[in-house]
Design a protein around this motif. Structure first.
Motif, PDB file in Angstrom:
ATOM      1  N   LEU A  34      -4.803   9.465   3.639  1.00  0.00           N
ATOM      2  CA  LEU A  34      -6.024   9.426   3.267  1.00  0.00           C
ATOM      3  C   LEU A  34      -6.043   8.312   2.127  1.00  0.00           C
ATOM      4  CD1 LEU A  34      -8.958  10.071   2.819  1.00  0.00           C
ATOM      5  CD2 LEU A  34      -8.121  11.647   1.033  1.00  0.00           C
ATOM      6  N   LEU A  35      -5.115   8.200   0.862  1.00  0.00           N
ATOM      7  CA  LEU A  35      -5.135   7.090   0.083  1.00  0.00           C
ATOM      8  C   LEU A  35      -4.828   5.722   0.475  1.00  0.00           C
ATOM      9  CD1 LEU A  35      -3.347   9.176  -2.757  1.00  0.00           C
ATOM     10  CD2 LEU A  35      -5.763   8.530  -2.687  1.00  0.00           C
ATOM     11  N   SER A  83     -13.632   8.078  -4.563  1.00  0.00           N
ATOM     12  CA  SER A  83     -13.453   7.903  -3.076  1.00  0.00           C
ATOM     13  C   SER A  83     -12.780   8.849  -2.246  1.00  0.00           C
ATOM     14  CB  SER A  83     -12.671   6.667  -2.958  1.00  0.00           C
ATOM     15  OG  SER A  83     -13.361   5.355  -3.268  1.00  0.00           O
ATOM     16  N   ILE A  84     -11.717   9.813  -2.884  1.00  0.00           N
ATOM     17  CA  ILE A  84     -11.157  10.959  -2.275  1.00  0.00           C
ATOM     18  C   ILE A  84     -12.133  11.671  -1.825  1.00  0.00           C
ATOM     19  CG2 ILE A  84      -9.574  12.707  -2.759  1.00  0.00           C
ATOM     20  CD1 ILE A  84      -7.931  10.801  -4.406  1.00  0.00           C
ATOM     21  N   ILE A 106       0.988  -1.161   0.026  1.00  0.00           N
ATOM     22  CA  ILE A 106      -0.001   0.023  -0.171  1.00  0.00           C
ATOM     23  C   ILE A 106       0.822   1.282   0.066  1.00  0.00           C
ATOM     24  CG2 ILE A 106      -1.456   1.480   1.541  1.00  0.00           C
ATOM     25  CD1 ILE A 106      -2.829  -1.091   2.276  1.00  0.00           C
ATOM     26  N   ILE A 107       1.771   1.301   0.850  1.00  0.00           N
ATOM     27  CA  ILE A 107       2.719   2.643   0.928  1.00  0.00           C
ATOM     28  C   ILE A 107       3.475   2.506  -0.419  1.00  0.00           C
ATOM     29  CG2 ILE A 107       4.942   3.094   1.936  1.00  0.00           C
ATOM     30  CD1 ILE A 107       3.904   1.903   4.482  1.00  0.00           C
ATOM     31  N   LEU A 157       1.559   9.545  -5.825  1.00  0.00           N
ATOM     32  CA  LEU A 157       1.884  10.803  -5.193  1.00  0.00           C
ATOM     33  C   LEU A 157       3.051  11.474  -5.951  1.00  0.00           C
ATOM     34  CD1 LEU A 157       0.491  10.593  -1.515  1.00  0.00           C
ATOM     35  CD2 LEU A 157      -0.476  11.716  -3.223  1.00  0.00           C
ATOM     36  N   ALA A 158       4.055  10.666  -6.119  1.00  0.00           N
ATOM     37  CA  ALA A 158       5.211  11.301  -6.607  1.00  0.00           C
ATOM     38  C   ALA A 158       5.059  11.606  -8.087  1.00  0.00           C
ATOM     39  CB  ALA A 158       6.487   9.899  -6.640  1.00  0.00           C
ATOM     40  N   LEU A 159       4.085  10.903  -8.659  1.00  0.00           N
ATOM     41  CA  LEU A 159       3.645  10.966  -9.902  1.00  0.00           C
ATOM     42  C   LEU A 159       3.269  12.611 -10.185  1.00  0.00           C
ATOM     43  CD1 LEU A 159       3.818   9.852 -12.988  1.00  0.00           C
ATOM     44  CD2 LEU A 159       1.490   9.144 -12.515  1.00  0.00           C
ATOM     45  N   ILE A 160       2.389  12.850  -9.281  1.00  0.00           N
ATOM     46  CA  ILE A 160       1.776  14.193  -9.509  1.00  0.00           C
ATOM     47  C   ILE A 160       2.406  15.208  -8.372  1.00  0.00           C
ATOM     48  CG2 ILE A 160      -0.495  13.137  -9.587  1.00  0.00           C
ATOM     49  CD1 ILE A 160      -1.339  13.681  -6.835  1.00  0.00           C
TER      50      ILE A 160
END
Length: 308
Positions: free
Chosen positions: A201-202, A224-225, A176-177, A184-187
């Motif tokens: 949250l994710l 879901s966010i 999951i991590i 998150l790194a991608l964005i």
């Protein structure tokens, strides 16, 4: 010829005699059982690290051992330049005209010189074109370029699938991590699993879905966010921890990346299936080269995190 065709023994060359400055006749046979955990190859620039690793891959393939290779520099594609006949015409399409000119040769002459170099070099180590043929027959080689159509395309991210039932809790948390950190790194968001509200949250969204044995596709993740399937994170209520307006901004940011034309390349091609990357459908071992030289650092982190 040196007898180095022993199953499970990888031929790396011959022992060097420091007194004569020449290789001896004693072969260096590396036991493949020593490569079951971790290894590191260390040396100065130009000392032969890549060459040694390529040799290990070739020797393992001859013994029927597949390999999954992450290639950050673009070096490993040389594994496909294998010509059993060692003809100059085989090499000619790959000759750099500028290099031939620097050597004062035509492209055809440079190809002949390279062919001779390979033939003599192999003979020096007790090998010939027949061993190249054996390597080519033993393994299927493919170059994948995630996020690009330059090579074989790989469908990296379509959904976040739960791990097998027999995986332990620690391993699932690590998955999951890794998955969330890569996304998150991608964005462009710091993927800190402890201090990042986005990461927490994710991670909770994935954790709840996976605990129920469900996959989470990208569209469902974005939805879901905005409307998570829970109302508390830790001991705090959701709105205090991460208010709805802020969650909506995160959802819009991720959706913007997913909707961009460049991201579509991540969703096309063969599925990211480790078994398929290691073996062909008829059971032949593969050397799968995952070339990431063209990716930015965030994209590399995203891909490697997703892969591992």
């Amino acid at each position: 010829m040196i007898d180095f065709e022993k199953l499970g023994k990888l031929y790396l060359g011959r022992l060097f005699n420091p007194e004569t400055g020449e290789p001896s006749e004693v072969p260096v046979l590396y036991d493949s059982k020593d490569l079951t955990t971790h290894a590191v190859c260390v040396g100065m620039t130009g000392s032969g690290k890549t060459g040694l690793c390529l040799t290990l891959l070739e020797e393992a393939a001859i013994d029927g051992i597949p390999a999954l290779c992450i290639d950050p520099k673009g070096d490993l594609g040389n594994l496909m330049l294998t010509f059993p006949e060692l003809r100059a015409s085989d090499f000619q399409p790959w000759i750099d005209p500028a290099e031939a000119e620097r050597q004062g040769r035509s492209v055809a002459e440079q190809a002949e010189a390279v062919s001779t170099l390979w033939r003599d070099g192999l003979a020096k180590w007790g090998q010939d074109g027949s061993r190249i043929a054996r390597f080519r027959e033993a393994v299927d080689i493919g170059i994948y370029t995630p996020g690009s159509s330059a090579g074989r395309q790989l469908r990296v991210l379509e959904s976040f699938d739960p791990p097998p039932d027999d995986i332990d809790d620690d391993a699932q948390r690590d998955q999951i991590i890794g998955a969330v950190s890569g996304l998150l790194a991608l964005i462009g968001i710091d993927p800190d699993p402890v201090n990042s509200k986005e990461h927490i949250l994710l991670s909770n969204i994935l954790s709840q879905a996976w605990s129920e044995g469900e996959s989470v596709d990208l569209g469902e993740l974005v939805r879901s966010i905005s409307a998570p399937p829970f109302d508390r994170i830790g001991v705090m209520d959701l709105e205090s921890f991460y208010p709805a307006p802020d969650r909506q901004k995160l959802a819009m940011r991720i959706n913007g990346v997913l909707a961009s034309p460049g991201f579509s390349a991540w969703l096309q091609g063969e599925p990211l299936d480790i078994q398929r990357l290691l073996w062909t459908e008829d059971g032949k071992p593969r050397i799968t080269i995952l070339s990431i030289a063209h990716l930015s650092e965030p994209e590399r982190m995203f891909f490697v995190s997703t892969l591992l």
